[in-house]
Write an enzyme that holds these catalytic residues in place. Structure first.
Site, PDB file in Angstrom:
ATOM      1  CB  ALA A  65      -0.883  -0.016   1.241  1.00  0.00           C
ATOM      2  N   GLY A 109       0.502  -5.029   0.977  1.00  0.00           N
ATOM      3  CA  GLY A 109      -0.710  -5.081   0.158  1.00  0.00           C
ATOM      4  C   GLY A 109      -0.459  -5.714  -1.213  1.00  0.00           C
ATOM      5  CD  GLU A 112      -2.354  -7.725   3.012  1.00  0.00           C
ATOM      6  OE1 GLU A 112      -2.168  -6.544   2.662  1.00  0.00           O
ATOM      7  OE2 GLU A 112      -2.795  -8.035   4.128  1.00  0.00           O
ATOM      8  CD  GLU A 132       1.793  -5.631   5.730  1.00  0.00           C
ATOM      9  OE1 GLU A 132       2.596  -6.534   6.037  1.00  0.00           O
ATOM     10  OE2 GLU A 132       0.957  -5.758   4.822  1.00  0.00           O
TER      11      GLU A 132
END
Ligand code: HXC
Length: 258
Positions: A65, A109, A112, A132
């Site tokens: 992200a 992300g 993911e 993260e």
């Protein structure tokens, strides 16, 4: 379709989506994810498309992200905007098969997003991770849920708690990755595999996908019942008769997706 953060192409019956924010290593922001969702809508509703491939660059599938975009968020911003839930999970509702072709970094992300696809083909350069924790945050798009289902609790805990990256070989041994190719062949081989899936009967491919995904949501007996009923319903398809007649008559089948 024209987009700023992704590129879409069709290759025969395959829809290809390339994440394209090279300066940020394809870091995922709302705009990119909105574009990805709308490209997926387009390929899903296009009857000429039987399989979708999502890829990035040689250096990064996606490095996570967008940290810059996240850094200013407060709880109420994230909660009110329903950050992630609003638009990031379109892949998981796709009914057509979706393959992630991953070269370079697939982190946070990005990892993911790859795991939301039906399978991951990796370049030998691929690196997967959920780093993260190093940023004082945690996976928020399924990392703590899909990883343990894909690679075991032990490996998922290791990746999420240490933040260490795993390479393509380790990812394949652990079950995260279906196939590994030399980086220079990743896209062509993935498109070849996608083309091969796309020439089968689409409703059959969709039912197989739905049935496998059901195995993660149900008890074994319920899952097998779902599979059995889907299997029974396939006898109603023209494609089912065509596949079997073609075999018996020693000719290639011609599926009409009905
Ligand atoms: C914003 C990013 C970024 C990210 C890289 N960049 N990752 N920008 N968000 N996630 C930017 C860098 O700031 C830099 O911009 C440019 O991309 C190139 O990155 P470098 O760090 O210079 O490249 P390199 O030295 O090769 O290192 C590559 C890297 C590193 C190991 C991938 O960039 C890195 O660690 N990135 C962060 C990975 C990460 O922590 N991901 C998880 C994010 S949290 P400039 O302008 O300086 O050139 C997350 C939460 C998910 O994903 C929650 C649910 C979705």
């Amino acid at each position: 379709m024209s987009f700023e953060n992704i590129i879409t192409e069709t290759h025969g019956r395959v829809g290809l989506i390339t994440l394209n924010r090279p300066k940020q290593l394809n870091a995922l922001n709302d705009q990119l994810v909105d574009e990805l969702s709308s490209a997926l809508d387009g390929f899903e509703s296009d009857e000429r498309i039987g399989c979708i491939v999502i890829t990035g660059s040689d250096k990064a599938f996606a490095a996570g992200a967008d940290i810059g975009a996240m850094s200013g968020l407060g709880f109420m911003d994230a909660y009110k905007a329903d950050y992630i839930t609003r638009n990031w999970e379109r892949i998981k509702t796709c009914r057509k098969p979706v393959i992630a072709a991953v070269a370079g970094f697939a982190l946070g992300g990005g990892c993911e997003l790859a795991m939301m696809c039906d399978m991951i083909f990796a370049a030998d350069s691929a690196k997967f991770g959920q780093p993260e924790i190093k940023l004082g945050t945690m996976p928020g798009a399924g990392g703590t849920q899909r990883l343990p289902r894909a690679i075991s609790k032990a490996k998922a805990m290791d990746m999420c708690l240490s933040g260490r990256l795993i390479d393509a070989d380790e990812a394949e041994r652990a079950g995260l990755v279906a196939r590994i190719y030399p980086a220079s062949e990743l896209l062509s081989e993935t498109l070849k595999a996608a083309q091969s899936i796309a020439q089968f009967s689409l409703p059959v491919a969709m039912m197989i996908k739905e049935s496998i995904n059901r195995s993660f949501e149900s008890s074994l007996n319920e899952g097998i019942l779902f599979e059995r009923r889907s299997f029974h319903s396939i006898f109603a398809l023209d494609d089912n008769k065509e596949g079997m007649n073609a075999f018996l008559n020693k000719r290639p089948p011609v599926f009409k997706n009905q």
